[in-house]
Design a protein around this motif. Structure first.
Motif, PDB file in Angstrom:
ATOM      1  N   VAL A   1      -4.705  -0.868  -1.086  1.00  0.00           N
ATOM      2  CA  VAL A   1      -5.232  -0.819   0.344  1.00  0.00           C
ATOM      3  C   VAL A   1      -6.462  -1.516   0.457  1.00  0.00           C
ATOM      4  O   VAL A   1      -6.867  -1.982   1.612  1.00  0.00           O
ATOM      5  N   GLU A   2      -7.335  -1.566  -0.742  1.00  0.00           N
ATOM      6  CA  GLU A   2      -8.652  -2.484  -0.657  1.00  0.00           C
ATOM      7  C   GLU A   2      -8.389  -4.029  -0.579  1.00  0.00           C
ATOM      8  O   GLU A   2      -8.877  -4.525   0.243  1.00  0.00           O
ATOM      9  N   ARG A   3      -7.428  -4.397  -1.129  1.00  0.00           N
ATOM     10  CA  ARG A   3      -6.827  -5.721  -1.033  1.00  0.00           C
ATOM     11  C   ARG A   3      -6.243  -6.228   0.208  1.00  0.00           C
ATOM     12  O   ARG A   3      -6.243  -7.208   0.876  1.00  0.00           O
ATOM     13  N   VAL A   4      -5.291  -5.265   0.620  1.00  0.00           N
ATOM     14  CA  VAL A   4      -4.762  -5.487   2.111  1.00  0.00           C
ATOM     15  C   VAL A   4      -5.510  -5.232   3.301  1.00  0.00           C
ATOM     16  O   VAL A   4      -5.485  -6.266   4.230  1.00  0.00           O
ATOM     17  N   LEU A   5      -6.065  -4.079   3.167  1.00  0.00           N
ATOM     18  CA  LEU A   5      -6.931  -3.768   4.610  1.00  0.00           C
ATOM     19  C   LEU A   5      -8.309  -3.606   4.213  1.00  0.00           C
ATOM     20  O   LEU A   5      -9.205  -3.426   5.176  1.00  0.00           O
ATOM     21  N   GLY A   6      -8.841  -3.859   3.284  1.00  0.00           N
ATOM     22  CA  GLY A   6     -10.351  -3.788   2.682  1.00  0.00           C
ATOM     23  C   GLY A   6     -10.970  -2.611   2.727  1.00  0.00           C
ATOM     24  O   GLY A   6     -12.358  -2.462   2.597  1.00  0.00           O
ATOM     25  N   TYR A   7     -10.237  -1.361   2.662  1.00  0.00           N
ATOM     26  CA  TYR A   7     -10.793  -0.167   2.508  1.00  0.00           C
ATOM     27  C   TYR A   7     -10.587   0.291   1.080  1.00  0.00           C
ATOM     28  O   TYR A   7      -9.860   0.103   0.370  1.00  0.00           O
ATOM     29  N   LYS A   8     -11.890   1.058   0.612  1.00  0.00           N
ATOM     30  CA  LYS A   8     -11.900   1.665  -0.713  1.00  0.00           C
ATOM     31  C   LYS A   8     -10.684   2.723  -0.591  1.00  0.00           C
ATOM     32  O   LYS A   8     -10.177   3.060   0.259  1.00  0.00           O
TER      33      LYS A   8
ATOM     34  N   VAL B   1       0.815  -1.240  -0.148  1.00  0.00           N
ATOM     35  CA  VAL B   1      -0.029  -0.099  -0.064  1.00  0.00           C
ATOM     36  C   VAL B   1       0.876   1.223   0.171  1.00  0.00           C
ATOM     37  O   VAL B   1       1.645   1.266   0.970  1.00  0.00           O
ATOM     38  N   VAL B   2       0.734   2.075  -0.953  1.00  0.00           N
ATOM     39  CA  VAL B   2       1.241   3.460  -0.883  1.00  0.00           C
ATOM     40  C   VAL B   2       0.407   4.427  -0.742  1.00  0.00           C
ATOM     41  O   VAL B   2      -0.662   4.588  -1.041  1.00  0.00           O
ATOM     42  N   THR B   3       0.772   5.433   0.493  1.00  0.00           N
ATOM     43  CA  THR B   3      -0.046   6.195   0.910  1.00  0.00           C
ATOM     44  C   THR B   3       0.770   7.512   1.114  1.00  0.00           C
ATOM     45  O   THR B   3       2.032   7.690   1.151  1.00  0.00           O
ATOM     46  N   LEU B   4       0.036   8.585   0.608  1.00  0.00           N
ATOM     47  CA  LEU B   4       0.678  10.108   0.739  1.00  0.00           C
ATOM     48  C   LEU B   4      -0.069  10.970   1.835  1.00  0.00           C
ATOM     49  O   LEU B   4      -1.415  10.936   1.885  1.00  0.00           O
TER      50      LEU B   4
ATOM     51  N   CYS C   1       3.515   0.565   2.953  1.00  0.00           N
ATOM     52  CA  CYS C   1       3.050  -0.096   3.837  1.00  0.00           C
ATOM     53  C   CYS C   1       2.987  -1.521   3.400  1.00  0.00           C
ATOM     54  O   CYS C   1       2.029  -1.919   2.343  1.00  0.00           O
ATOM     55  N   ARG C   2       3.545  -2.497   4.132  1.00  0.00           N
ATOM     56  CA  ARG C   2       3.674  -4.050   3.779  1.00  0.00           C
ATOM     57  C   ARG C   2       3.001  -4.778   4.866  1.00  0.00           C
ATOM     58  O   ARG C   2       3.377  -4.603   5.838  1.00  0.00           O
ATOM     59  N   ASP C   3       2.054  -5.664   4.483  1.00  0.00           N
ATOM     60  CA  ASP C   3       1.430  -6.562   5.515  1.00  0.00           C
ATOM     61  C   ASP C   3       2.532  -7.748   5.912  1.00  0.00           C
ATOM     62  O   ASP C   3       2.775  -8.579   5.003  1.00  0.00           O
ATOM     63  N   VAL C   4       2.967  -7.981   7.153  1.00  0.00           N
ATOM     64  CA  VAL C   4       3.862  -8.815   7.523  1.00  0.00           C
ATOM     65  C   VAL C   4       3.428  -9.619   8.577  1.00  0.00           C
ATOM     66  O   VAL C   4       3.966 -10.157   9.497  1.00  0.00           O
ATOM     67  N   THR C   5       1.994  -9.782   8.701  1.00  0.00           N
ATOM     68  CA  THR C   5       1.211 -10.301   9.791  1.00  0.00           C
ATOM     69  C   THR C   5       1.653 -11.897   9.625  1.00  0.00           C
ATOM     70  O   THR C   5       2.147 -12.619  10.689  1.00  0.00           O
ATOM     71  N   GLU C   6       1.561 -12.400   8.537  1.00  0.00           N
ATOM     72  CA  GLU C   6       1.901 -13.851   8.355  1.00  0.00           C
ATOM     73  C   GLU C   6       3.462 -13.950   8.541  1.00  0.00           C
ATOM     74  O   GLU C   6       4.025 -15.107   9.175  1.00  0.00           O
ATOM     75  N   ASN C   7       4.285 -13.063   8.435  1.00  0.00           N
ATOM     76  CA  ASN C   7       5.599 -13.238   8.508  1.00  0.00           C
ATOM     77  C   ASN C   7       5.808 -13.389  10.034  1.00  0.00           C
ATOM     78  O   ASN C   7       6.824 -14.300  10.513  1.00  0.00           O
TER      79      ASN C   7
END
Length: 593
Positions: A214-221, A197-200, A293-299
Motif C-alpha cells: 500500500v505504501e508503494r502503490v498509494l503512498g500510505y503506511k 495491495v492486499v486489504t482485509l 487491489c491493482r493499480d491499472v491507471t497506466e493501463n
C-alpha cells in the motif's frame, strides 16, 4: 533370571522414552536406537523394523541390526501376496510369538526363503500402529536352537512397538507442524511482497489490515488506514459503487466480486484501482473480506490513448479506403476501356486476316472461273459453227469426215476438260475454306492436325505461291482433342508471318511428330529472322517488327492465347539472316475430358 530380564527391559524402555530423537521425531536415528536397545534387551541376533508401502501390499526393511556383527542395514522387501498367513496374523494379533518359527502356521511361509538360509529358529514380532492403521512391524529373530518367548518378553516387544508408534506419530506431527509453518511463512511472504495491495476489511467496510504494498502503490503506511472505512480514500463519485460492492460481498460469501474505483494517492493524485475480493467472514482463520487491489491507471491511460489512436487510424483508413476506391474505380474504367480497345484491335486483326483470306480465296476462285467463262465462250462459238455446218452438209458421213468438224469436236472436248478441272479447283477451295472454319462442328473435338494444316495452306496459297516453296515433313500423329477452328487460325498467322519474313524466294518447312502423349508442329522459314532483343516480346499484344501500317501486332499474341487455352506451349527460335522456327506443343488429350 526373570528379574534380570525385566530390569534390562525396563532400562531399555526408559532409555528409549527419554531419547531426544524420539521427542524431536528424528525417525532414522530412532530406528537405530530402537533396534540396538531391543536386540540387547532380548539378546536376539537380528532385530529389524519393517514399514508398509502406501498401498499396504509390501513391507520394506527400514533398519536391521545384527547383534554379533554390530551392523545396521536396510532395503529388503516382503510382498503380502507371498506370505498371506503372516500378514493376516500381523493384522489381527497384538504380538506374533513363534517359538518354532519353521512350523508355526503364522511364520512357516518364511522357512525356505528366509528362516532356513539365515538359521532363524524363533521369531517375536509386534505390529506398529499409527492413526488406527498398521504402519509396520518390529521383528526379533533368534538364531540357533528353538527359543520359547516369555510373557514379559512379548510385553516388551509390544511396548517397543508402541514407542515406535508414538515416534511415528510424533514425526508426522512435527512434519505437519513444519509444513504448516513453511506454508504460513510462504503465504505471508507472498502477501507482503506482492505487487498488488492486499486489504482485509470487516462486514462494515472497516480496514483491518493493509499489506506493505500500500505504501508503494498509494503512498500510505501500512497502519495509516487501519481502523477507518476503506471508502475514505475513494473518489466521491464512487461512493455508491463502493456501497454496492460491499453489499455484493455480504450477499455472496465465497464468491469473487470485482470492480474498479478511483482512489486518492497520498500525494493527492487519483489512481484507477482494479479490485477483486472474496467474503471469508465465515472462515475462522480469516474472519474478513480479502480484497486484492491493482493499480491499472497506466493501463487505462494507455487504453484511452490507444482508443484515440484507433479512432484517428480508422478515420485515416476510411480516407485512404475512399481514395483507393476512387482510384480502383478509375482503374476499373481504364481496364474496361483497355479491354474494349483490345477487343476492337483483335477484331480488326481478325477482320484484316479475314480480308486477306477473302481476297486470296476470291483470287484463287477467280482464275478457274475465268477459265470456265473462256471455255464457255469458245464452246458457244464451236456450237454455232457446227450448227452452220449441219445446215450446209449433204450427209452426216461427209460431215464426220471433214477436218473442220474434227477440229471443232476436239475444241469442245478440251473446253470440257478445262471446265471440269476448274470446277474441281473451286470445289477444293470451298472444301478447304469449310475445313478451315469448321462452323458446323463442335468447338472442341478430336481432329487431324494434318488436315487443318493442308486446308490452311490451300487458303493462303495466293500469299505463298510467289514467295516460298512449302516442304512438308509430316510424321505419324494421333487425333488431337482441340478446337480445329482456333488452331487453323494459328497456322494461318504463322504461315502469313513466314511468307512476309521472306525476301525474294524462300522456303517454308512444316514438320510434325509426337512424343510422350504430346504432338509437335514446327513451322520454319529461311527469312530475315528476328533480332535477339525482340524475342522476349514477340508474343506481347501490340508488338510488331513489320513496321508502321503492316499488321496490328496482335497475331502472335492471339496465337499464344489460343495455345495456352489448349494447355500447350508455343516457343520461337530465330537467328537474324537465317530464319525463324516456331514450335507448337499440344497434349493429345486435355485433362478432365
Amino acid at each position: 533370571m526373570r528379574e534380570q530380564r525385566l530390569l534390562k527391559q525396563n532400562e531399555a524402555l526408559v532409555k528409549l522414552a527419554r531419547s531426544e530423537n524420539l521427542a524431536k521425531g528424528k525417525w532414522p536415528e530412532i530406528l537405530s536406537e530402537v533396534t540396538e536397545a531391543a536386540a540387547r534387551a532380548l539378546e536376539t541376533e537380528r532385530t529389524s523394523v519393517w514399514l508398509y508401502d502406501t498401498m499396504h501390499s509390501r513391507l520394506h526393511c527400514a533398519d536391521l541390526f545384527e547383534l554379533s556383527q554390530q551392523r545396521h542395514s536396510h532395503g529388503a522387501e516382503l510382498a503380502a501376496q507371498d506370505f498371506p498367513s503372516y500378514f493376516t496374523a500381523l493384522r489381527d494379533e497384538r504380538t506374533i510369538a513363534a517359538h518354532d518359527a519353521r512350523t508355526d502356521p503364522r511364520t512357516r511361509e518364511f522357512t525356505a526363503s528366509y528362516l532356513a538360509p539365515l538359521g532363524i529358529a524363533s521369531m517375536l514380532d509386534a505390529p506398529i500402529r499409527a492413526g488406527g492403521l498398521i504402519a509396520g512391524v518390529i521383528c526379533h529373530e533368534h538364531v540357533g536352537p528353538m527359543r520359547r518367548w516369555e510373557v514379559d518378553e512379548q510385553n516388551f516387544a509390544a511396548s517397543v512397538a508402541d514407542l515406535l508408534s508414538l515416534a511415528l506419530e510424533t514425526g508426522e506431527r512435527k512434519k505437519a507442524e513444519a509444513e504448516l509453518r513453511r506454508s504460513e511463512e510462504y503465504y505471508r511472504a507472498l502477501i507482503e511482497n506482492a505487487l498488488d495491495v492486499v486489504t482485509l476489511i470487516d462486514a462494515g467496510g472497516i480496514v483491518r489490515y493493509e499489506s506493505p504494498a500500500v505504501e508503494r502503490v498509494l503512498g500510505y503506511k501500512t497502519d495509516e488506514l487501519v481502523g477507518q472505512r476503506g471508502r475514505v480514500i475513494f473518489h466521491p463519485d464512487d461512493y455508491g459503487l463502493a456501497d454496492h460492492v460491499l453489499g455484493q460481498f455480504l450477499q455472496n460469501p465465497n464468491r469473487p466480486v470485482s470492480a474498479e474505483f478511483r482512489m486518492r494517492h497520498k500525494n493527492g493524485s487519483w489512481r484507477t484501482m482494479q479490485i477483486v475480493g472474496k467474503n471469508l467472514l465465515d472462515n475462522p482463520a480469516v474472519r474478513g473480506i480479502v480484497v486484492s487491489c491493482r493499480d491499472v491507471t497506466e493501463n487505462r491511460n494507455a487504453e484511452q490513448l490507444l482508443e484515440e489512436y484507433r479512432y484517428n487510424l480508422e478515420n485515416k483508413v476510411l480516407d485512404r479506403t475512399r481514395a483507393l476506391n476512387e482510384k480502383n474505380q478509375a482503374l476499373q474504367e481504364a481496364l474496361q476501356q483497355l479491354k474494349e480497345t483490345q477487343h476492337e484491335l483483335i477484331l480488326q486483326s481478325k477482320m484484316a486476316s479475314l480480308g486477306s483470306l477473302v481476297a486470296g480465296v476470291a483470287h484463287e476462285v477467280n482464275n478457274p472461273i475465268g477459265a470456265v467463262n473462256s471455255a464457255a465462250d469458245v464452246s458457244t462459238r464451236c456450237i454455232d459453227r457446227l450448227l452452220q455446218m449441219l445446215e450446209t452438209t449433204r450427209s452426216l458421213d461427209e460431215l464426220k469426215g471433214s477436218e473442220p468438224f474434227r477440229q471443232l469436236v476436239e475444241m469442245l472436248k478440251e473446253n470440257h476438260r478445262i471446265t471440269v478441272t476448274a470446277g474441281n479447283r473451286i470445289a477444293k477451295i470451298v472444301r478447304s475454306l469449310k475445313n478451315f472454319a469448321r462452323l458446323d462442328e463442335a468447338e472442341f473435338q478430336k481432329a487431324d492436325l494434318h488436315e487443318g494444316l493442308d486446308s490452311t495452306l490451300t487458303l493462303v496459297h495466293h500469299e505463298l505461291k510467289n514467295r516460298a516453296v512449302v516442304v512438308k515433313d509430316y510424321g505419324s500423329l494421333p487425333l488431337v482433342y482441340c478446337s480445329p477452328n482456333q488452331l487453323n487460325q494459328v497456322f494461318m498467322n504463322l504461315f502469313i508471318n513466314a511468307s512476309q519474313a521472306i525476301e525474294g524466294k524462300g522456303e517454308i518447312r512444316i514438320r510434325t511428330f509426337s512424343d510422350d502423349g504430346k504432338v509437335c508442329v514446327q513451322i520454319t522459314d529461311n527469312g530475315k529472322g528476328i533480332l535477339p532483343e525482340h524475342l522476349s516480346r514477340i508474343f506481347d499484344p501490340g508488338f510488331t517488327t513489320k513496321g508502321a501500317g503492316v499488321g496490328t501486332g496482335l497475331g502472335l499474341s492471339i496465337c499464344y492465347n489460343i495455345i495456352q487455352r489448349h494447355k500447350g506451349n508455343i516457343t520461337v527460335q530465330s537467328e537474324p539472316g537465317r530464319g525463324t522456327e516456331f514450335t507448337i506443343t499440344l497434349p493429345v488429350q486435355l485433362e478432365g475430358t
